[in-house]
Design an enzyme around this catalytic site. Structure first.
Site, PDB file in Angstrom:
ATOM      1  N   GLY A  12       1.785  -3.656  -3.990  1.00 49.37           N
ATOM      2  CA  GLY A  12       1.560  -4.962  -4.609  1.00 49.37           C
ATOM      3  C   GLY A  12       1.477  -6.131  -3.650  1.00 49.37           C
ATOM      4  O   GLY A  12       1.762  -7.262  -4.031  1.00 49.37           O
ATOM      5  N   ASN A  14      -1.269  -7.399  -2.532  1.00 43.95           N
ATOM      6  CA  ASN A  14      -2.333  -8.269  -3.048  1.00 43.95           C
ATOM      7  C   ASN A  14      -1.847  -9.070  -4.253  1.00 43.95           C
ATOM      8  O   ASN A  14      -2.200 -10.242  -4.410  1.00 43.95           O
ATOM      9  CB  ASN A  14      -3.581  -7.458  -3.396  1.00 43.95           C
ATOM     10  CG  ASN A  14      -4.416  -7.157  -2.174  1.00 43.95           C
ATOM     11  OD1 ASN A  14      -5.081  -8.030  -1.637  1.00 43.95           O
ATOM     12  ND2 ASN A  14      -4.347  -5.924  -1.701  1.00 43.95           N
ATOM     13  N   ARG A  66      -6.177  12.217 -21.448  1.00 45.09           N
ATOM     14  CA  ARG A  66      -6.765  11.041 -20.801  1.00 45.09           C
ATOM     15  C   ARG A  66      -7.275  10.018 -21.822  1.00 45.09           C
ATOM     16  O   ARG A  66      -7.156   8.814 -21.627  1.00 45.09           O
ATOM     17  CB  ARG A  66      -7.922  11.509 -19.914  1.00 45.09           C
ATOM     18  CG  ARG A  66      -8.217  10.585 -18.779  1.00 45.09           C
ATOM     19  CD  ARG A  66      -7.087  10.570 -17.780  1.00 45.09           C
ATOM     20  NE  ARG A  66      -7.253   9.487 -16.829  1.00 45.09           N
ATOM     21  CZ  ARG A  66      -6.382   9.207 -15.865  1.00 45.09           C
ATOM     22  NH1 ARG A  66      -5.276   9.904 -15.724  1.00 45.09           N
ATOM     23  NH2 ARG A  66      -6.605   8.216 -15.043  1.00 45.09           N
ATOM     24  N   ASN A 108     -12.287  -6.341  -8.601  1.00 46.46           N
ATOM     25  CA  ASN A 108     -11.537  -5.369  -7.813  1.00 46.46           C
ATOM     26  C   ASN A 108     -11.565  -5.779  -6.343  1.00 46.46           C
ATOM     27  O   ASN A 108     -12.567  -6.314  -5.864  1.00 46.46           O
ATOM     28  CB  ASN A 108     -12.202  -3.988  -7.967  1.00 46.46           C
ATOM     29  CG  ASN A 108     -11.516  -2.908  -7.159  1.00 46.46           C
ATOM     30  OD1 ASN A 108     -10.284  -2.775  -7.193  1.00 46.46           O
ATOM     31  ND2 ASN A 108     -12.298  -2.132  -6.412  1.00 46.46           N
ATOM     32  N   HIS A 110     -11.556  -4.132  -2.648  1.00 43.40           N
ATOM     33  CA  HIS A 110     -11.759  -2.842  -1.983  1.00 43.40           C
ATOM     34  C   HIS A 110     -11.636  -3.054  -0.471  1.00 43.40           C
ATOM     35  O   HIS A 110     -12.221  -3.995   0.071  1.00 43.40           O
ATOM     36  CB  HIS A 110     -13.136  -2.263  -2.336  1.00 43.40           C
ATOM     37  CG  HIS A 110     -13.345  -0.916  -1.722  1.00 43.40           C
ATOM     38  ND1 HIS A 110     -12.783   0.224  -2.243  1.00 43.40           N
ATOM     39  CD2 HIS A 110     -13.995  -0.551  -0.599  1.00 43.40           C
ATOM     40  CE1 HIS A 110     -13.093   1.247  -1.473  1.00 43.40           C
ATOM     41  NE2 HIS A 110     -13.828   0.814  -0.471  1.00 43.40           N
ATOM     42  N   ASP A 151     -17.209   1.207  -7.388  1.00 47.19           N
ATOM     43  CA  ASP A 151     -17.449   0.199  -6.336  1.00 47.19           C
ATOM     44  C   ASP A 151     -18.915  -0.242  -6.269  1.00 47.19           C
ATOM     45  O   ASP A 151     -19.424  -0.555  -5.186  1.00 47.19           O
ATOM     46  CB  ASP A 151     -17.000   0.733  -4.947  1.00 47.19           C
ATOM     47  CG  ASP A 151     -15.537   1.135  -4.926  1.00 47.19           C
ATOM     48  OD1 ASP A 151     -14.729   0.490  -5.608  1.00 47.19           O
ATOM     49  OD2 ASP A 151     -15.211   2.113  -4.233  1.00 47.19           O
ATOM     50  N   GLU A 181      -8.119  -9.134   2.831  1.00 50.32           N
ATOM     51  CA  GLU A 181      -7.791  -8.965   1.403  1.00 50.32           C
ATOM     52  C   GLU A 181      -6.969 -10.113   0.833  1.00 50.32           C
ATOM     53  O   GLU A 181      -7.299 -10.652  -0.227  1.00 50.32           O
ATOM     54  CB  GLU A 181      -7.032  -7.652   1.182  1.00 50.32           C
ATOM     55  CG  GLU A 181      -7.840  -6.433   1.532  1.00 50.32           C
ATOM     56  CD  GLU A 181      -7.115  -5.142   1.161  1.00 50.32           C
ATOM     57  OE1 GLU A 181      -6.507  -5.063   0.087  1.00 50.32           O
ATOM     58  OE2 GLU A 181      -7.150  -4.199   1.964  1.00 50.32           O
TER      59      GLU A 181
END
Ligand code: GAR
Length: 207
Positions: A12, A14, A66, A108, A110, A151, A181
């Protein structure tokens, strides 16, 4: 006020960068409504609690299959009515139903310069291992919108980082986090909060 839900799986850092950026005004007009993790042991959940943010775990282990997990995840996110969902080291494939329910509202971070070292199998340390194996001299990080692919969504921001000769995957990961990031993820959220990101086709532009 941009209402965000931040999704996490691990340490965590970020998430912490976002919390700090809201606190010190780098991100304005934005709140974190909740932090959701798939992993009950994620230290990110502690970081959320320490910051007084509601934190919950929705683990695949608690569901029979799932589909049931995906449904719970979607409901868990939608109940906060977020304007933006931020994947901050969330290492679960986002179910297509969530992408349909929140079009262009999921971003997101990456840890590479997409389209290099991204897609299936490239997450976390594996990305940096790939960079070192290839002998790449420059890497970096990318913030992008999430679409049905892995992505492949529109790129919002990227920042380059030098690879050093003596790097290990861990030292490289740390430098990419510190230099790229933790900077571009808060920056992208602030841009979105102020309607400064426009999407046309598969391209995003900052206005
Ligand atoms: C970060 O490096 C992030 O870019 C990466 O996982 C790490 C999470 O660290 N995400 C991916 O690889 C997504 N494909 P954190 O929990 O300390 O923020």
């Amino acid at each position: 006020m941009l209402k965000t839900v931040v999704m996490v799986s691990g340490g965590g850092t970020n998430l912490q960068a976002i919390i700090d950026a809201i606190k010190n005004g780098v991100i304005k007009d934005t709140e974190i409504s909740a932090v959701i993790s798939n992993n009950e042991n994620a230290y990110a959940l502690e970081r959320a609690k320490n910051a007084g943010i509601s934190a919950e775990c929705i683990s695949p282990k608690s569901y029979s299959d799932r589909a049931a997990f995906n449904k719970a995840l979607l409901e868990g996110v939608l109940k906060y009515e977020p304007d933006l969902v931020v994947l901050a080291g969330f290492l679960v494939v986002i179910p297509p139903e969530m992408i349909k329910a929140l079009p262009n509202k999921i971003i997101n971070i990456h840890p590479s310069l997409i389209p290099a070292f991204c897609g299936e199998g490239y997450y976390g340390l594996h990305v940096h291992e790939g960079v070192l194996e290839r002998g790449t001299k420059i890497t970096g990080a990318t913030v992008h919108f999430v679409d049905e692919g892995t992505d492949t969504g529109p790129i919002i921001l990227q920042k380059a980082v030098e690879v050093h000769d003596n790097d290990t995957p861990k030292t490289l990961q740390q430098r990419v986090m510190e230099e790229a990031e933790w900077k571009i993820l808060p920056m992208a959220i602030d841009l979105i909060a102020h309607d400064r990101v426009v999407i046309e086709g598969n391209k995003a532009s900052v206005i």
